[in-house]
Design an enzyme around this catalytic site. Structure first.
Site, mmCIF file in Angstrom:
data_model
loop_
_atom_site.group_PDB
_atom_site.id
_atom_site.type_symbol
_atom_site.label_atom_id
_atom_site.label_comp_id
_atom_site.label_asym_id
_atom_site.label_seq_id
_atom_site.Cartn_x
_atom_site.Cartn_y
_atom_site.Cartn_z
ATOM 1 N N HIS A 120 0.814 -1.218 0.000
ATOM 2 C CA HIS A 120 0.000 0.000 0.000
ATOM 3 C C HIS A 120 0.845 1.265 0.000
ATOM 4 C CE1 HIS A 120 0.942 0.020 4.333
ATOM 5 N NE2 HIS A 120 0.594 1.286 4.320
ATOM 6 N N HIS A 186 4.524 10.402 11.847
ATOM 7 C CA HIS A 186 3.814 9.329 12.561
ATOM 8 C C HIS A 186 4.819 8.486 13.330
ATOM 9 C CE1 HIS A 186 4.600 7.740 8.495
ATOM 10 N NE2 HIS A 186 4.295 6.516 8.848
#
Length: 312
Positions: A120, A186
């Site tokens: 992804h 993140h």
């Protein structure tokens, strides 16, 4: 000679598919709306091919042999993790070989694959920009952003400059768009096999994951799913906005000057994915003139977008 249409760069997240918003006011809604506008702008540009620069999340590459840079030249398939596209992807083989030859001629010994698996980290942005089920031919370029030893940010910028030279020198391809997929801030659990805090089972998986690829992926997806939905997850929106503004000046040097430790302090271990943006920015040699941003702690990521052309 190929014509570079520009750069599109954007964050990716498993939770774009695992926790999709019900509307524009829900977490991630603004990001997806801006991504749709960006996709419409790209459709108007009508690229003949795209170069997609993205990371791998231990679906194609493991620490049995971890390349810093990897190019697919013939066949590529999407792994299909987190609801992303699975199966064959259309590879721009002639362009891929031209880029390989140009990059190696510039002194970059990148790894090469005739049968590349991408996850992804590359596929989500490819389809988000070009449209679901797109058949626009791509050149997949995978960059190790998972854990040390990482290519330095300065090395990535130099790689990007050489990539741009190779693109401009490639014949017969037409109009090419560069897509960078990754980041922004993140914080993730360690992927470094040298870290004593890593559980032994996890350490075995990031080194020997090919032995049981699908089982490892299922176990990983369960762990990732458990991380989503927390409105208090750590996202550094101030740093993300600074990063986008810095690329808008056309100067990436202050970002690289942070070094790995400084980057990780400000953007987390997942922030190393901004290497894909640095490569694309250096290849196109133009500042971002359009940006959009939404901090989405529920997706554990600062979700940014940028383009070197106006998006209306």
């Amino acid at each position: 000679m190929s014509e570079i249409l520009g750069l599109v760069a954007l964050s990716h997240s498993p939770f774009a598919t695992l926790l999709p918003p019900d509307g524009p006011e829900q977490p991630g809604g603004r990001f997806l709306a801006e991504a749709a506008r960006l996709s419409e702008a790209v459709a108007r540009l009508a690229p003949d091919a795209v170069v997609v620069i993205g990371p791998d999340h231990f679906h194609g590459n493991f620490y049995d042999a971890m390349p810093p840079f990897l190019i697919g030249v013939e066949h590529a398939v999407g792994f299909g993790d987190f609801g992303s596209r699975s199966g064959p992807l259309p590879v721009a083989g002639e362009l891929a070989w031209a880029l390989h030859d140009g990059l190696t001629g510039a002194g970059f010994d990148l790894s090469l694959s005739y049968a590349l698996t991408v996850d992804h980290g590359l596929v989500q942005s490819y389809e988000m920009v070009c449209g679901v089920g797109t058949d626009i031919p791509l050149v997949p370029l995978v960059v190790n952003t998972a854990a040390p030893p990482l290519p330095t940010m300065d090395r990535c910028i130099a790689f990007g400059r050489a990539l741009g030279d190779a693109l401009r020198g490639a014949g017969g391809t037409g109009r090419v768009l560069v897509i960078a997929s990754g980041g922004l801030s993140h914080w993730l659990p360690t992927n470094d096999p040298r870290d004593p805090a890593m559980a032994e089972a996890r350490r075995h998986a990031v080194i020997h994951g090919r032995e049981a690829l699908r089982a490892f992926a299922v176990e990983r997806e369960d762990r990732v799913r458990a991380m989503g939905g927390d409105p208090y997850a750590h996202v550094n929106g101030a740093w993300d906005r600074w990063f986008l503004k810095q690329l808008g000046t056309g100067e990436s040097g202050p970002i690289a000057a942070l070094g790995d430790a400084g980057l990780e302090e400000r953007a987390g271990s997942g922030g190393h994915e901004i290497r894909t943006w640095l490569i694309g920015h250096a290849a196109v040699r133009a500042p971002l003139v359009w940006t959009a941003y939404e901090p989405v702690p529920e997706w554990i990521t600062g979700m940014g977008l940028g383009a070197t052309f106006e998006v209306h």
